[in-house]
Design an enzyme around this catalytic site. Structure first.
Site, PDB file in Angstrom:
ATOM      1  N   LYS A 199    -104.086  12.080   0.669  1.00 45.07           N
ATOM      2  CA  LYS A 199    -102.971  12.556   1.738  1.00 45.07           C
ATOM      3  C   LYS A 199    -103.490  14.058   1.658  1.00 45.07           C
ATOM      4  O   LYS A 199    -103.227  14.664   0.656  1.00 45.07           O
ATOM      5  CB  LYS A 199    -101.527  12.477   1.007  1.00 45.07           C
ATOM      6  CG  LYS A 199    -100.655  13.322   1.860  1.00 45.07           C
ATOM      7  CD  LYS A 199     -99.364  13.017   1.407  1.00 45.07           C
ATOM      8  CE  LYS A 199     -98.628  14.319   2.231  1.00 45.07           C
ATOM      9  NZ  LYS A 199     -97.149  14.328   1.786  1.00 45.07           N
ATOM     10  N   ALA A 257     -92.573  13.515   5.796  1.00 40.92           N
ATOM     11  CA  ALA A 257     -91.665  14.819   5.618  1.00 40.92           C
ATOM     12  C   ALA A 257     -90.652  15.159   6.462  1.00 40.92           C
ATOM     13  O   ALA A 257     -90.509  14.717   7.570  1.00 40.92           O
ATOM     14  CB  ALA A 257     -92.689  16.256   5.550  1.00 40.92           C
ATOM     15  N   THR A 303     -88.292  14.100  -1.511  1.00 45.35           N
ATOM     16  CA  THR A 303     -86.972  14.973  -1.772  1.00 45.35           C
ATOM     17  C   THR A 303     -85.748  14.270  -1.537  1.00 45.35           C
ATOM     18  O   THR A 303     -84.656  14.262  -2.383  1.00 45.35           O
ATOM     19  CB  THR A 303     -87.014  16.170  -0.991  1.00 45.35           C
ATOM     20  OG1 THR A 303     -88.204  16.843  -1.328  1.00 45.35           O
ATOM     21  CG2 THR A 303     -86.016  17.259  -1.524  1.00 45.35           C
TER      22      THR A 303
END
Lengths: 66, 278
Positions: free
Chosen positions: B111, B203, B226
């Site tokens: 990545k 993201a 997250t």
């Protein structure tokens, strides 16, 4: 002689191999990768790769990340 | 139109085939145990990892790898923390070396993240393109973290990226997809004449509806970290993300109805026994 190991100065005997150093550090090389002066050293070459004065060695592993 | 009745709908990324369309990060959990459980709940088969200096002092510190079943998960090493193309190439090679040692199938991909600054963590498009070219030449399957700029996305694909992964919003921001139109154009450009080319939203996800929304737009998968790791209940959020991925994918395949300004009754107009307003 001195080398820079993960950004910190470290005293090692001349002609120490990467494999010997990892052994001294008690590191399991299955989890690691090693870079000498910004060039990857494949694990099969750890025994033959000898360190020299002022070498910069990076020993890295995997950590959590996204 | 033929109806797909099969439930098998894998995510194909280069030579990798994943049954789950969710890719989950391994960072920022309260503990390794919590990470393990959250990964299991998410249903993912592919997890991202970072490459960092071995801490040489506290040798008794646990290693991430003690908590990851490398038979179960395909690892996807990232180049997080790199701000130069050449640094990203170095880190990618180190990751490959570690994964070769683990005999994990993820050894042949990366990545790619080449960031521009620490405040936005936005990718540097020029450096990302340069690193993509170098890594492709070195035999990597490159999954490119990118902005949602369709032109940059197209350039990355032309440079040989296995997948382009536009950000929904800045890393860790939880803002979801800020510009759906750009994601739509990315999809159109990247899949033009190549419908199977994989596009992943990477993201910015904050909650489950962000994932569903991305999947409903027609992206092939979502990468997040997250939103699960820092949720108040990461395990429950991991479950929500799994369901949201499946719901969004199914809704996309089912084909939504067009939006209309006015109502259309679901019950028949014929046979009503009451007076109707004009």
């Amino acid at each position: 002689m001195q080398i820079l190991l993960n950004g910190e100065l470290r005293e090692v005997k001349p002609q120490t191999s990467i494999a010997e150093l990892l052994d001294q550090l008690q590191l399991d090389n299955r989890y690691l990768a090693v870079e000498l002066n910004q060039q990857l050293v494949p694990r099969q070459e750890h025994a033959s790769a000898r360190l020299a004065e002022d070498d910069r060695l990076e020993v890295v592993t995997l950590v959590g990340g996204g | 139109m033929e109806t797909e009745t099969t439930t098998a709908d894998p995510l194909v990324l280069g030579t990798h085939t994943l049954q789950s369309r969710l890719i989950v990060g391994t960072g920022k959990y309260a503990s390794y145990t919590q990470m393990q459980e959250a990964l299991a709940e998410s249903g993912t088969e592919c997890i991202t990892v970072a490459i960092r200096r071995e801490r040489l002092i506290d040798a008794d510190g646990n290693n991430l790898l003690d908590f990851i079943d490398t038979q179960r998960y395909t690892l996807l090493p990232n180049t997080a923390g790199c701000f130069q193309a050449d640094d990203a190439v170095r880190v990618a090679r180190l990751g490959r070396e570690i994964l070769l040692g683990l005999e994990n199938p993820g050894a042949d991909w990366v990545k790619l993240e080449v960031l521009a600054d620490t405040k936005t963590l936005l990718p540097d498009p020029v450096a990302t393109l340069e690193a993509t070219e170098k890594l492709v030449a070195d035999g990597f399957q490159v999954l490119c973290y990118s902005s949602d700029d369709p032109i940059v996305a197209r350039r990355l694909k032309e440079a040989g990226a296995t997948s382009v992964m536009p950000a929904g919003s800045p890393i860790g921001s939880g803002q979801g997809i800020l510009n759906e139109n750009n994601i739509r154009i990315c999809l159109e450009y990247l899949k033009e004449g190549d419908p199977d080319y994989p596009v992943i939203v990477d993201a910015g996800v904050g909650t489950a509806s962000d994932v569903s929304r991305a999947m409903e737009l027609g992206v092939d998968g979502v990468l997040l970290n997250t939103a699960v790791a820092h949720a108040q209940d990461p395990l429950r959020m991991a479950t929500a993300m799994r369901l949201a991925t499946e719901a969004g994918r199914s809704a996309y395949l089912a084909g939504r109805i067009p939006r209309k300004l006015y109502a259309t009754a679901s019950s028949p107009a014929e046979g009503v026994i009451t007076d109707q307003p004009r």
